[in-house]
Scaffold this motif. Structure first.
Motif, PDB file in Angstrom:
ATOM      1  N   MET A   1       0.712  -0.779   0.139  1.00 14.58           N
ATOM      2  CA  MET A   1      -0.411   0.010   0.007  1.00 14.58           C
ATOM      3  C   MET A   1       0.819   1.371  -0.022  1.00 14.58           C
ATOM      4  N   ARG A   2       2.377   1.102   0.064  1.00 19.34           N
ATOM      5  CA  ARG A   2       3.639   2.382   0.658  1.00 19.34           C
ATOM      6  C   ARG A   2       2.985   3.248  -0.737  1.00 19.34           C
ATOM      7  N   GLY A   3       3.663   2.177  -1.834  1.00 17.72           N
ATOM      8  CA  GLY A   3       3.570   3.044  -3.183  1.00 17.72           C
ATOM      9  C   GLY A   3       2.592   3.301  -3.839  1.00 17.72           C
ATOM     10  N   ALA A   4       1.569   2.588  -3.579  1.00 20.77           N
ATOM     11  CA  ALA A   4      -0.153   2.125  -3.873  1.00 20.77           C
ATOM     12  C   ALA A   4      -0.594   4.006  -4.473  1.00 20.77           C
ATOM     13  N   GLY A   5      -0.918   3.762  -5.068  1.00 23.59           N
ATOM     14  CA  GLY A   5      -1.660   5.058  -6.181  1.00 23.59           C
ATOM     15  C   GLY A   5      -2.885   5.789  -5.272  1.00 23.59           C
ATOM     16  N   ARG A   6      -3.204   6.835  -5.536  1.00 26.34           N
ATOM     17  CA  ARG A   6      -4.134   7.360  -5.228  1.00 26.34           C
ATOM     18  C   ARG A   6      -5.514   6.685  -4.934  1.00 26.34           C
ATOM     19  N   GLU A   7      -5.598   6.146  -6.130  1.00 27.50           N
ATOM     20  CA  GLU A   7      -6.841   5.199  -6.789  1.00 27.50           C
ATOM     21  C   GLU A   7      -6.780   4.244  -6.304  1.00 27.50           C
ATOM     22  N   VAL A   8      -6.099   3.295  -6.022  1.00 26.15           N
ATOM     23  CA  VAL A   8      -5.618   2.172  -5.470  1.00 26.15           C
ATOM     24  C   VAL A   8      -6.213   2.705  -4.007  1.00 26.15           C
ATOM     25  N   ARG A   9      -5.278   3.137  -3.394  1.00 25.17           N
ATOM     26  CA  ARG A   9      -5.922   2.868  -1.350  1.00 25.17           C
ATOM     27  C   ARG A   9      -7.247   3.484  -1.313  1.00 25.17           C
TER      28      ARG A   9
END
Length: 86
Positions: A1-9
Motif C-alpha cells: 500500500m505504501r507505493g500504491a496510487g491514490r486510486e488504489v487507496r
C-alpha cells in the motif's frame, strides 16, 4: 500500500467501508434473531427491534464507501485524461 496510487487507496478504503457496513447490518440482524426475552409468566418471545446504533452506523459506512468509490472513479478518470509529456 505504501507505493500504491491514490486510486488504489481510495478503492481499498471503499471496500473496507463497504465490508464494515455489511458487518454492522449483519450484526443487527443477528441481534434481532437471537434476542429472546423471558416473560414473567414463564413464556418467552423474540424482541423485534434493532439496536439504535446499527442503522446510522451502517448508513455512515455505506455513505463513506460510496464517497471513496466515487473519488476513486474521478481520480482514475482524471489520470486517464492526462496528456503524456512528450
Amino acid at each position: 500500500m505504501r507505493g500504491a496510487g491514490r486510486e488504489v487507496r481510495l478503492r481499498s478504503g471503499a471496500a473496507l467501508l463497504g465490508a464494515c457496513a455489511v458487518a454492522m447490518y449483519t450484526c443487527g440482524l443477528l441481534h434481532v434473531a437471537g434476542d429472546v426475552i423471558e416473560a414473567e409468566d414463564g413464556g418467552s418471545y423474540a424482541a423485534a427491534s434493532v439496536p439504535d446504533h446499527v442503522n446510522p452506523a451502517a448508513a455512515c459506512f455505506a455513505l463513506g464507501a460510496a464517497v471513496c468509490a466515487g473519488a476513486a472513479a474521478v481520480a482514475s478518470e482524471r489520470r486517464a485524461r492526462e496528456v503524456p509529456a512528450a
